[in-house]
Design an enzyme around this catalytic site. Structure first.
Site, PDB file in Angstrom:
ATOM      1  CG  ASN A  57      -0.372  -0.119   2.535  1.00  0.00           C
ATOM      2  OD1 ASN A  57       0.634  -0.778   2.710  1.00  0.00           O
ATOM      3  ND2 ASN A  57      -0.978   0.502   3.521  1.00  0.00           N
ATOM      4  CD  GLU A  59      -1.272   4.866   4.475  1.00  0.00           C
ATOM      5  OE1 GLU A  59      -0.817   5.708   5.272  1.00  0.00           O
ATOM      6  OE2 GLU A  59      -1.985   3.897   4.829  1.00  0.00           O
ATOM      7  CB  CYS A  68      -5.535  -1.248  -1.603  1.00  0.00           C
ATOM      8  SG  CYS A  68      -6.827  -0.512  -0.599  1.00  0.00           S
ATOM      9  CD  GLU A  70      -5.736  -5.737  -1.106  1.00  0.00           C
ATOM     10  OE1 GLU A  70      -5.053  -4.706  -0.931  1.00  0.00           O
ATOM     11  OE2 GLU A  70      -6.637  -6.090  -0.348  1.00  0.00           O
ATOM     12  CB  CYS A 107     -11.088  -2.299   0.826  1.00  0.00           C
ATOM     13  SG  CYS A 107     -10.470  -1.673  -0.736  1.00  0.00           S
ATOM     14  CB  CYS A 110      -9.187  -4.366  -3.474  1.00  0.00           C
ATOM     15  SG  CYS A 110      -7.923  -3.121  -3.115  1.00  0.00           S
TER      16      CYS A 110
HETATM   17  N1  THU Z   1      -5.376  -1.214   2.615  1.00  0.00           N
HETATM   18  C1  THU Z   1      -4.892  -2.084   1.684  1.00  0.00           C
HETATM   19  O1  THU Z   1      -3.761  -1.944   1.214  1.00  0.00           O
HETATM   20  N2  THU Z   1      -5.696  -3.107   1.292  1.00  0.00           N
HETATM   21  C2  THU Z   1      -6.957  -3.327   1.746  1.00  0.00           C
HETATM   22  O2  THU Z   1      -7.653  -4.200   1.238  1.00  0.00           O
HETATM   23  C3  THU Z   1      -7.475  -2.533   2.858  1.00  0.00           C
HETATM   24  C4  THU Z   1      -6.691  -1.317   3.202  1.00  0.00           C
HETATM   25  C5  THU Z   1      -4.528  -0.085   3.014  1.00  0.00           C
HETATM   26  C6  THU Z   1      -5.015   1.253   2.545  1.00  0.00           C
HETATM   27  C7  THU Z   1      -4.397   2.171   3.575  1.00  0.00           C
HETATM   28  O3  THU Z   1      -3.075   2.490   3.155  1.00  0.00           O
HETATM   29  C8  THU Z   1      -4.302   1.329   4.831  1.00  0.00           C
HETATM   30  O4  THU Z   1      -4.460  -0.017   4.419  1.00  0.00           O
HETATM   31  C9  THU Z   1      -5.353   1.655   5.874  1.00  0.00           C
HETATM   32  O5  THU Z   1      -6.635   1.626   5.341  1.00  0.00           O
END
Ligand code: THU
Length: 157
Positions: A57, A59, A68, A70, A107, A110
């Site tokens: 991930n 940010e 994310c 994925e 999520c 994704c």
């Molecule tokens: N996140 C993911 O990388 N994958 C998911 O399926 C759920 C959330 C990340 C996004 C963000 O950087 C952090 O987790 C908190 O939500």
């Protein structure tokens, strides 16, 4: 086509290919850029020729731009191996400065993106994650994780 999820109490109970993907997803968390959530996520996917593609991930101070793990992995696969199909994807997460994995179900965004990948490649992909109940969960397809998902079929005809 089956939509049944399979649950495993221990990582060791998964097949060796899935265990390897989980291991690679765990390694990929090292490249998570998550200074805001401090939630490090890694994803690893396997292509139909055995190639492994990973993502973590990413940010941004403008929070909605966070991406994310994925989707980083999926889009990397599409951009670098456009002619290959994705057969399996694993996602794991841990909190910053903690070694042990914490549950992280993919999520909704994704799941939606995975669904379109399945439709593009005319093949479902297995998805492995550590579910909210702390059991390893294997889904047979993105479609099984997103019933009644929106697709391009609605835009056509
Ligand atoms: N996140 C993911 O990388 N994958 C998911 O399926 C759920 C959330 C990340 C996004 C963000 O950087 C952090 O987790 C908190 O939500």
């Amino acid at each position: 086509m089956t939509t049944t999820l399979t649950y495993f109490d221990h990582l060791e109970d998964l097949d060796s290919e899935s265990k390897y993907l989980v291991h690679k997803a765990k390694e990929a968390t090292a490249h998570s850029y998550s200074p805001y959530s401090k939630f490090c996520v890694g994803a690893a996917l396997m292509l139909d020729d055995g190639t492994m593609v990973t993502g973590a991930n990413q940010e941004n101070a403008a929070y909605p731009l966070c991406m994310c793990a994925e989707r980083v992995a999926l889009y990397t696969a599409a951009a670098t191996h456009p002619d290959r199909k994705i057969i399996k994807l694993a996602v794991v997460a841990h909190k910053k400065n903690h070694k042990e994995l914490t549950p992280a179900a993919c999520c909704g965004s994704c799941r939606q993106v995975m669904l379109e990948f399945e439709q593009r490649q005319h093949k479902s992909m297995e998805i492995i994650m550590l579910g909210p109940d702390k059991r390893w969960t294997k889904a047979p397809s993105a479609a099984s994780l997103l019933p009644l998902g929106f697709s391009k079929d609605s835009l056509e005809g």
